[in-house]
Design a protein around this motif. Sequence first.
Motif, PDB file in Angstrom:
ATOM      1  N   GLY A  28      -4.044   5.495  -7.934  1.00 38.13           N
ATOM      2  CA  GLY A  28      -2.585   5.450  -7.936  1.00 38.13           C
ATOM      3  C   GLY A  28      -2.067   4.137  -8.505  1.00 38.13           C
ATOM      4  O   GLY A  28      -2.796   3.141  -8.571  1.00 38.13           O
ATOM      5  N   ASP A  34       0.307   1.038  -8.037  1.00 37.87           N
ATOM      6  CA  ASP A  34       1.058   0.221  -7.074  1.00 37.87           C
ATOM      7  C   ASP A  34       1.808  -0.820  -7.894  1.00 37.87           C
ATOM      8  O   ASP A  34       1.184  -1.685  -8.514  1.00 37.87           O
ATOM      9  CB  ASP A  34       0.045  -0.430  -6.119  1.00 37.87           C
ATOM     10  CG  ASP A  34       0.610  -1.647  -5.398  1.00 37.87           C
ATOM     11  OD1 ASP A  34       1.837  -1.815  -5.364  1.00 37.87           O
ATOM     12  OD2 ASP A  34      -0.202  -2.431  -4.868  1.00 37.87           O
ATOM     13  N   GLY A  62      -4.726  -0.121  -6.034  1.00 38.84           N
ATOM     14  CA  GLY A  62      -4.714   0.967  -7.009  1.00 38.84           C
ATOM     15  C   GLY A  62      -5.259   0.587  -8.370  1.00 38.84           C
ATOM     16  O   GLY A  62      -6.149  -0.269  -8.490  1.00 38.84           O
ATOM     17  N   GLN A 102       6.248   1.027  -3.737  1.00 36.61           N
ATOM     18  CA  GLN A 102       5.797   0.383  -2.495  1.00 36.61           C
ATOM     19  C   GLN A 102       5.819  -1.121  -2.662  1.00 36.61           C
ATOM     20  O   GLN A 102       5.830  -1.653  -3.778  1.00 36.61           O
ATOM     21  CB  GLN A 102       4.370   0.835  -2.136  1.00 36.61           C
ATOM     22  CG  GLN A 102       3.322   0.440  -3.166  1.00 36.61           C
ATOM     23  CD  GLN A 102       1.904   0.688  -2.681  1.00 36.61           C
ATOM     24  OE1 GLN A 102       1.507   0.151  -1.679  1.00 36.61           O
ATOM     25  NE2 GLN A 102       1.143   1.492  -3.419  1.00 36.61           N
ATOM     26  N   MET A 146      -6.699   6.868  -4.656  1.00 30.19           N
ATOM     27  CA  MET A 146      -5.618   7.691  -4.074  1.00 30.19           C
ATOM     28  C   MET A 146      -5.490   9.065  -4.728  1.00 30.19           C
ATOM     29  O   MET A 146      -5.422   9.183  -5.945  1.00 30.19           O
ATOM     30  CB  MET A 146      -4.300   6.918  -4.262  1.00 30.19           C
ATOM     31  CG  MET A 146      -3.098   7.668  -3.772  1.00 30.19           C
ATOM     32  SD  MET A 146      -1.601   6.694  -4.056  1.00 30.19           S
ATOM     33  CE  MET A 146      -0.389   7.899  -3.553  1.00 30.19           C
ATOM     34  N   ASP A 153     -13.287   6.436  -2.718  1.00 26.25           N
ATOM     35  CA  ASP A 153     -12.658   5.657  -1.652  1.00 26.25           C
ATOM     36  C   ASP A 153     -11.655   6.614  -0.999  1.00 26.25           C
ATOM     37  O   ASP A 153     -10.617   6.903  -1.600  1.00 26.25           O
ATOM     38  CB  ASP A 153     -11.950   4.440  -2.285  1.00 26.25           C
ATOM     39  CG  ASP A 153     -11.338   3.532  -1.241  1.00 26.25           C
ATOM     40  OD1 ASP A 153     -11.617   3.711  -0.048  1.00 26.25           O
ATOM     41  OD2 ASP A 153     -10.571   2.631  -1.639  1.00 26.25           O
ATOM     42  N   SER A 210      -4.020   6.059   4.047  1.00 30.55           N
ATOM     43  CA  SER A 210      -2.716   5.403   4.199  1.00 30.55           C
ATOM     44  C   SER A 210      -2.828   3.937   3.817  1.00 30.55           C
ATOM     45  O   SER A 210      -3.930   3.385   3.742  1.00 30.55           O
ATOM     46  CB  SER A 210      -2.219   5.531   5.639  1.00 30.55           C
ATOM     47  OG  SER A 210      -3.180   4.973   6.494  1.00 30.55           O
ATOM     48  N   ALA A 211      -1.682   3.327   3.571  1.00 22.57           N
ATOM     49  CA  ALA A 211      -1.665   1.904   3.220  1.00 22.57           C
ATOM     50  C   ALA A 211      -1.679   1.077   4.498  1.00 22.57           C
ATOM     51  O   ALA A 211      -1.194   1.534   5.535  1.00 22.57           O
ATOM     52  CB  ALA A 211      -0.411   1.599   2.407  1.00 22.57           C
ATOM     53  N   LEU A 214      -0.647   7.877   2.006  1.00 24.89           N
ATOM     54  CA  LEU A 214      -0.848   7.891   0.556  1.00 24.89           C
ATOM     55  C   LEU A 214      -1.400   9.228   0.082  1.00 24.89           C
ATOM     56  O   LEU A 214      -1.517   9.474  -1.107  1.00 24.89           O
ATOM     57  CB  LEU A 214      -1.819   6.767   0.149  1.00 24.89           C
ATOM     58  CG  LEU A 214      -1.292   5.343   0.314  1.00 24.89           C
ATOM     59  CD1 LEU A 214      -2.397   4.334   0.076  1.00 24.89           C
ATOM     60  CD2 LEU A 214      -0.119   5.078  -0.630  1.00 24.89           C
ATOM     61  N   HIS A 274      -4.328  -7.144   0.516  1.00 29.61           N
ATOM     62  CA  HIS A 274      -3.859  -5.899  -0.118  1.00 29.61           C
ATOM     63  C   HIS A 274      -4.750  -5.574  -1.318  1.00 29.61           C
ATOM     64  O   HIS A 274      -4.903  -6.403  -2.219  1.00 29.61           O
ATOM     65  CB  HIS A 274      -2.400  -6.111  -0.552  1.00 29.61           C
ATOM     66  CG  HIS A 274      -1.788  -4.912  -1.183  1.00 29.61           C
ATOM     67  ND1 HIS A 274      -1.928  -3.632  -0.694  1.00 29.61           N
ATOM     68  CD2 HIS A 274      -1.009  -4.794  -2.289  1.00 29.61           C
ATOM     69  CE1 HIS A 274      -1.262  -2.792  -1.459  1.00 29.61           C
ATOM     70  NE2 HIS A 274      -0.703  -3.476  -2.438  1.00 29.61           N
ATOM     71  N   THR A 296      -8.061  -4.772  -1.000  1.00 27.01           N
ATOM     72  CA  THR A 296      -9.476  -5.106  -0.752  1.00 27.01           C
ATOM     73  C   THR A 296     -10.383  -3.886  -0.905  1.00 27.01           C
ATOM     74  O   THR A 296     -11.433  -3.950  -1.555  1.00 27.01           O
ATOM     75  CB  THR A 296      -9.637  -5.681   0.679  1.00 27.01           C
ATOM     76  OG1 THR A 296      -8.675  -6.703   0.856  1.00 27.01           O
ATOM     77  CG2 THR A 296     -11.018  -6.255   0.886  1.00 27.01           C
ATOM     78  N   TYR A 325       1.988 -10.237   3.343  1.00 30.51           N
ATOM     79  CA  TYR A 325       0.820  -9.413   3.024  1.00 30.51           C
ATOM     80  C   TYR A 325       0.703  -9.350   1.502  1.00 30.51           C
ATOM     81  O   TYR A 325       1.366  -8.559   0.842  1.00 30.51           O
ATOM     82  CB  TYR A 325       0.988  -8.007   3.631  1.00 30.51           C
ATOM     83  CG  TYR A 325      -0.220  -7.114   3.454  1.00 30.51           C
ATOM     84  CD1 TYR A 325      -1.460  -7.479   3.979  1.00 30.51           C
ATOM     85  CD2 TYR A 325      -0.123  -5.918   2.744  1.00 30.51           C
ATOM     86  CE1 TYR A 325      -2.558  -6.663   3.798  1.00 30.51           C
ATOM     87  CE2 TYR A 325      -1.226  -5.087   2.577  1.00 30.51           C
ATOM     88  CZ  TYR A 325      -2.438  -5.471   3.109  1.00 30.51           C
ATOM     89  OH  TYR A 325      -3.530  -4.666   2.931  1.00 30.51           O
TER      90      TYR A 325
END
Length: 272
Positions: free
Chosen positions: A28, A30, A36, A61, A97, A122, A126-127, A133, A220, A222, A267
């Motif tokens: 996805g 981001d 993403g 987001q 995602m 992966d 969710s985030a 997500l 964020h 990782t 974050y």
Amino acid sequence: MEKDYNLNNDSTEKIPVKNPPSILLLSGLDPTGGAGISADIRTATEWKVYPLPIITALTAQNHKGVHKIEAPSTETIVLQLNDVIDAIRPDAVKIGMLPNAAIVKAIAEVLKNRKLKNIVLDPVLSATTGGALTGGNQTMLAMADSLFPLVRLITPNQLELQLFDQLLKSYNRPGMLDSCKATLITGGDTKDNYCVDRLYKKSRINNEFYSLRIESRNLHGTGCVYSTSIACNLAQGTTLYKAVDNSKCLISDIIENSAPYSIIPGYGPVLV
Ligand code: PLP
């Protein structure tokens, strides 16, 4: 002395050029750049693996949450997949995602038909900031049915493993460990002093990977970097054990290096 510039001279020794390995990235977008597809591309570049990006979802987001998700058509994703594979055969695939069941099934069908190898999933649900997500139970079941049998490795955190297994059990299906060839359960989300990641081959534990916990607000992306790094190592022909070991070192280093930054307060992104 005069140089010989005659390039047509048959005696000129040709130095063979080896192409870099390539990786198909299905993730996805981001817009803050932390997670993403942009995290995946930065990671592939770090390992000198050529990235082939396909965007599976557009998200709005930031550090405050996920505000909107828009999925591309399955038709576009299938066309993009076939166009890429016709041009370059990827040495590995990273899947992040996946916004709905239709996209999951369409991707799985192409990966299976085109016999792509070294697929790392992966299973993002969710985030960390909160928002979902993925499209809920139907998307998760589609992942279990069509993607789990294809992957070389799946990389859930403890919560993702638990949520998948609860759902699969309620449908009388085998759990994640039994369905996938190999599972790396990541331990970064626990509160222990050490982050322990456990590699399973089916339901048998094979290896444990330890690192010291590093306190940081910049985490964020990782999970995206970790799974892409493993897939990049597999693209280079590394064994699964070494791919995880190399990636665990990379992730520990970049968490430590990113900790002092304040790119996004509260974050922020982990920077590879
Ligand atoms: N956005 C996208 C597109 C993602 O793929 C992910 C994780 O895979 C996230 C956000 C959430 O990242 P994190 O939980 O590391 O903040």
